[in-house]
Design a protein around this motif. Structure first.
Motif, PDB file in Angstrom:
ATOM      1  N   ARG A 320     -40.985  34.225  -8.272  1.00 13.31           N
ATOM      2  CA  ARG A 320     -40.002  35.279  -8.017  1.00 13.31           C
ATOM      3  C   ARG A 320     -38.821  34.794  -7.185  1.00 13.31           C
ATOM      4  O   ARG A 320     -37.835  35.510  -7.032  1.00 13.31           O
ATOM      5  N   ASP A 321     -38.906  33.593  -6.655  1.00 12.06           N
ATOM      6  CA  ASP A 321     -37.878  33.055  -5.779  1.00 12.06           C
ATOM      7  C   ASP A 321     -36.901  32.213  -6.602  1.00 12.06           C
ATOM      8  O   ASP A 321     -37.146  31.038  -6.876  1.00 12.06           O
ATOM      9  N   VAL A 322     -35.789  32.811  -6.989  1.00  7.00           N
ATOM     10  CA  VAL A 322     -34.806  32.103  -7.813  1.00  7.00           C
ATOM     11  C   VAL A 322     -34.291  30.862  -7.108  1.00  7.00           C
ATOM     12  O   VAL A 322     -33.985  29.848  -7.742  1.00  7.00           O
ATOM     13  N   SER A 323     -34.223  30.910  -5.784  1.00  7.80           N
ATOM     14  CA  SER A 323     -33.706  29.758  -5.040  1.00  7.80           C
ATOM     15  C   SER A 323     -34.623  28.543  -5.135  1.00  7.80           C
ATOM     16  O   SER A 323     -34.217  27.426  -4.799  1.00  7.80           O
ATOM     17  N   ALA A 324     -35.859  28.736  -5.609  1.00  2.22           N
ATOM     18  CA  ALA A 324     -36.809  27.627  -5.723  1.00  2.22           C
ATOM     19  C   ALA A 324     -36.742  26.935  -7.084  1.00  2.22           C
ATOM     20  O   ALA A 324     -37.432  25.937  -7.299  1.00  2.22           O
ATOM     21  N   LEU A 325     -35.926  27.460  -8.013  1.00  2.00           N
ATOM     22  CA  LEU A 325     -35.793  26.822  -9.318  1.00  2.00           C
ATOM     23  C   LEU A 325     -35.217  25.415  -9.153  1.00  2.00           C
ATOM     24  O   LEU A 325     -34.367  25.176  -8.297  1.00  2.00           O
ATOM     25  N   GLU A 326     -35.668  24.506  -9.990  1.00  2.00           N
ATOM     26  CA  GLU A 326     -35.274  23.112  -9.877  1.00  2.00           C
ATOM     27  C   GLU A 326     -34.412  22.676 -11.047  1.00  2.00           C
ATOM     28  O   GLU A 326     -34.253  23.397 -12.028  1.00  2.00           O
ATOM     29  N   LYS A 328     -31.314  21.759 -13.437  1.00  2.00           N
ATOM     30  CA  LYS A 328     -30.084  22.494 -13.726  1.00  2.00           C
ATOM     31  C   LYS A 328     -30.277  23.999 -13.593  1.00  2.00           C
ATOM     32  O   LYS A 328     -29.317  24.726 -13.297  1.00  2.00           O
ATOM     33  N   CYS A 329     -31.517  24.498 -13.779  1.00  2.00           N
ATOM     34  CA  CYS A 329     -31.762  25.929 -13.566  1.00  2.00           C
ATOM     35  C   CYS A 329     -31.480  26.313 -12.115  1.00  2.00           C
ATOM     36  O   CYS A 329     -31.065  27.433 -11.836  1.00  2.00           O
ATOM     37  N   GLY A 330     -31.719  25.382 -11.199  1.00  2.00           N
ATOM     38  CA  GLY A 330     -31.536  25.670  -9.785  1.00  2.00           C
ATOM     39  C   GLY A 330     -30.089  25.884  -9.386  1.00  2.00           C
ATOM     40  O   GLY A 330     -29.807  26.609  -8.431  1.00  2.00           O
ATOM     41  N   ILE A 331     -29.152  25.270 -10.113  1.00  2.00           N
ATOM     42  CA  ILE A 331     -27.740  25.411  -9.760  1.00  2.00           C
ATOM     43  C   ILE A 331     -26.972  26.280 -10.742  1.00  2.00           C
ATOM     44  O   ILE A 331     -25.793  26.561 -10.527  1.00  2.00           O
ATOM     45  N   CYS A 332     -27.631  26.725 -11.807  1.00  2.00           N
ATOM     46  CA  CYS A 332     -26.933  27.453 -12.871  1.00  2.00           C
ATOM     47  C   CYS A 332     -26.480  28.831 -12.385  1.00  2.00           C
ATOM     48  O   CYS A 332     -27.250  29.579 -11.772  1.00  2.00           O
ATOM     49  N   ALA A 365     -20.099  20.240 -13.603  1.00  2.00           N
ATOM     50  CA  ALA A 365     -20.322  19.333 -12.475  1.00  2.00           C
ATOM     51  C   ALA A 365     -19.857  19.984 -11.177  1.00  2.00           C
ATOM     52  O   ALA A 365     -18.764  20.537 -11.107  1.00  2.00           O
ATOM     53  N   GLY A 366     -20.704  19.930 -10.180  1.00  2.00           N
ATOM     54  CA  GLY A 366     -20.351  20.481  -8.887  1.00  2.00           C
ATOM     55  C   GLY A 366     -20.609  21.966  -8.758  1.00  2.00           C
ATOM     56  O   GLY A 366     -20.439  22.541  -7.685  1.00  2.00           O
ATOM     57  N   GLN A 367     -21.050  22.634  -9.856  1.00  2.00           N
ATOM     58  CA  GLN A 367     -21.290  24.078  -9.787  1.00  2.00           C
ATOM     59  C   GLN A 367     -22.535  24.369  -8.961  1.00  2.00           C
ATOM     60  O   GLN A 367     -23.523  23.644  -9.005  1.00  2.00           O
ATOM     61  N   THR A 368     -22.493  25.433  -8.196  1.00  2.00           N
ATOM     62  CA  THR A 368     -23.671  25.943  -7.518  1.00  2.00           C
ATOM     63  C   THR A 368     -23.881  27.374  -7.941  1.00  2.00           C
ATOM     64  O   THR A 368     -22.999  27.996  -8.557  1.00  2.00           O
TER      65      THR A 368
END
Length: 375
Positions: A320-326, A328-332, A365-368
């Motif tokens: 449930r913690d989106v911030s824990a995605l790793e 490219k999913c983590g920064i998408c 590139a560089g997207q958060t």
């Protein structure tokens, strides 16, 4: 002042594998056990306990969950309608997922009278040769169509479920038209997850990320017609594709004044992967999983209350913690509305928080995740 309580996590749907037994042998089935394993199905009393536990959880929510009687083939279970009635009496919303081949006029009437709100019937092609090849039983297509007609005669709402592979992706338009001609209320399109028997099929018949991208654009075109409800399951990146196409459509229609593409992304009507967020799966043995395609055991309803599993399980909390995605999913920027398929991530890496391996999108590139998307 006390800190605000966290928002309630609402369980929307619980899929219950009522029995592992089935009269077909589908090549993409999630199950690995044979029909002989049906001796380990929850007993009537144990199943009634599951239903009461679900009702208990539902009574504290704003709405009762939907209980999907699934399988295997649920109509292989002798006490099915007794259990359906037990759930109906507790105010649980009812649905039935079936291959359709065992539905005759008598069963269709029993389904109608039982209070089941909707039946899903799986068709893995618009023609008998494609469907029967995937179901591995000659005549399965014709029997499923006959079952659908019995449901329609009894005015039971039904939807068509189709799992897309290389074998049937070319028939998407035909399946859509067939569903409309049969009187279906919806078409639910499943993207293959390589679990169970589907592991073998995935080696030869899994669509590539680019093919998924292209077919999701075709699905959007069908959905945009507004003729029948369409939902994509196990294809969470469809939520991104829809938003990208909507932004593109808006750019063509609007000069740009007042148009906020970020609102098209972050005010979703639906969410991509709901495993552990709004959905749970309970196996025929009572084991609880985030969904039927993610084999991460979160507990067993014979040993622990369903509400406690839902509230306290650490794997569910992590998902449930989106911030824990790793990866490219983590920064998408789309991870709030997509999140990637956790089942495919787990199948590919053994890590359910890894990036979605069948998504063609590459964040700039560089997207958060906090970046704005420019118009």
């Amino acid at each position: 002042m006390k800190p605000a309580a966290p928002p309630m996590r609402v369980l929307r749907m619980l899929f219950w594998e009522t029995t592992v037994r089935c009269n077909l042998a589908c090549v993409h089935c999630r199950r690995l056990e044979s029909n002989e394993a049906g001796v380990a199905d929850l007993s009537t009393a144990q199943a009634e306990s599951l239903i009461e536990q679900l009702a208990e959880l539902g009574r504290r929510q704003p709405q009762m969950p939907v209980l999907v009687f699934s399988g295997g083939e649920p109509l292989c279970r002798g006490d099915l309608f007794h259990l359906v009635d037990a759930a109906r009496q507790r105010g649980i919303i009812l649905a039935l997922a079936t291959n359709g081949t065992l539905i005759d006029s008598l069963r269709a009437r029993k389904i109608r009278d039982s209070g089941i709100a909707r039946v899903s019937v799986s068709l893995d092609g618009a023609t008998a040769d494609v469907h029967d090849r995937m179901r591995q039983i000659p005549g399965a297509f014709d029997r499923a169509i006959e079952g659908i007609r019995h449901l329609r005669e009894q005015q039971v709402p039904f939807q068509i479920n189709v799992t897309l592979t290389k074998q049937n992706a070319g028939q998407l338009q035909e399946v859509y038209e067939l569903a409309r001609s049969l009187g279906a209320v919806a078409v639910h399109i499943f993207m293959l997850v390589p679990v169970g028997c589907g592991r073998v099929l995935a080696e030869t018949d899994m669509l590539s990320p680019q093919q998924y991208e292209e077919i999701m654009q075709d699905i959007y075109a069908l959905e945009s017609k507004g003729q029948i409800q369409i939902k994509v399951t196990c294809g969470p990146h469809y939520e991104r594709v829809k938003r990208e196409l909507r932004i593109s459509d808006c750019r063509l229609r609007i000069s740009g004044d007042g148009f906020n593409p970020q609102s098209a992304i972050h005010n979703p009507q639906s969410k991509g992967c709901l495993a552990g967020l709004g959905v749970l799966f309970v196996s025929h043995r009572g084991d609880v999983y985030p969904c039927g395609y993610l084999p991460v055991n979160c507990g067993n309803i014979l040993e622990e209350r369903l509400s406690r599993i839902w509230d306290e399980n650490e794997d569910l909390a992590r998902m449930r913690d989106v911030s824990a995605l790793e990866g490219k999913c983590g920064i998408c920027v789309y991870n709030q509305v997509c999140g990637g398929c956790r089942g495919r991530a787990f199948a590919a890496t053994g890590n359910y928080m890894a990036e979605e391996p069948f998504c063609a999108y590459l964040p700039p590139a560089g997207q958060t995740r906090t970046d704005e998307v420019s118009a």
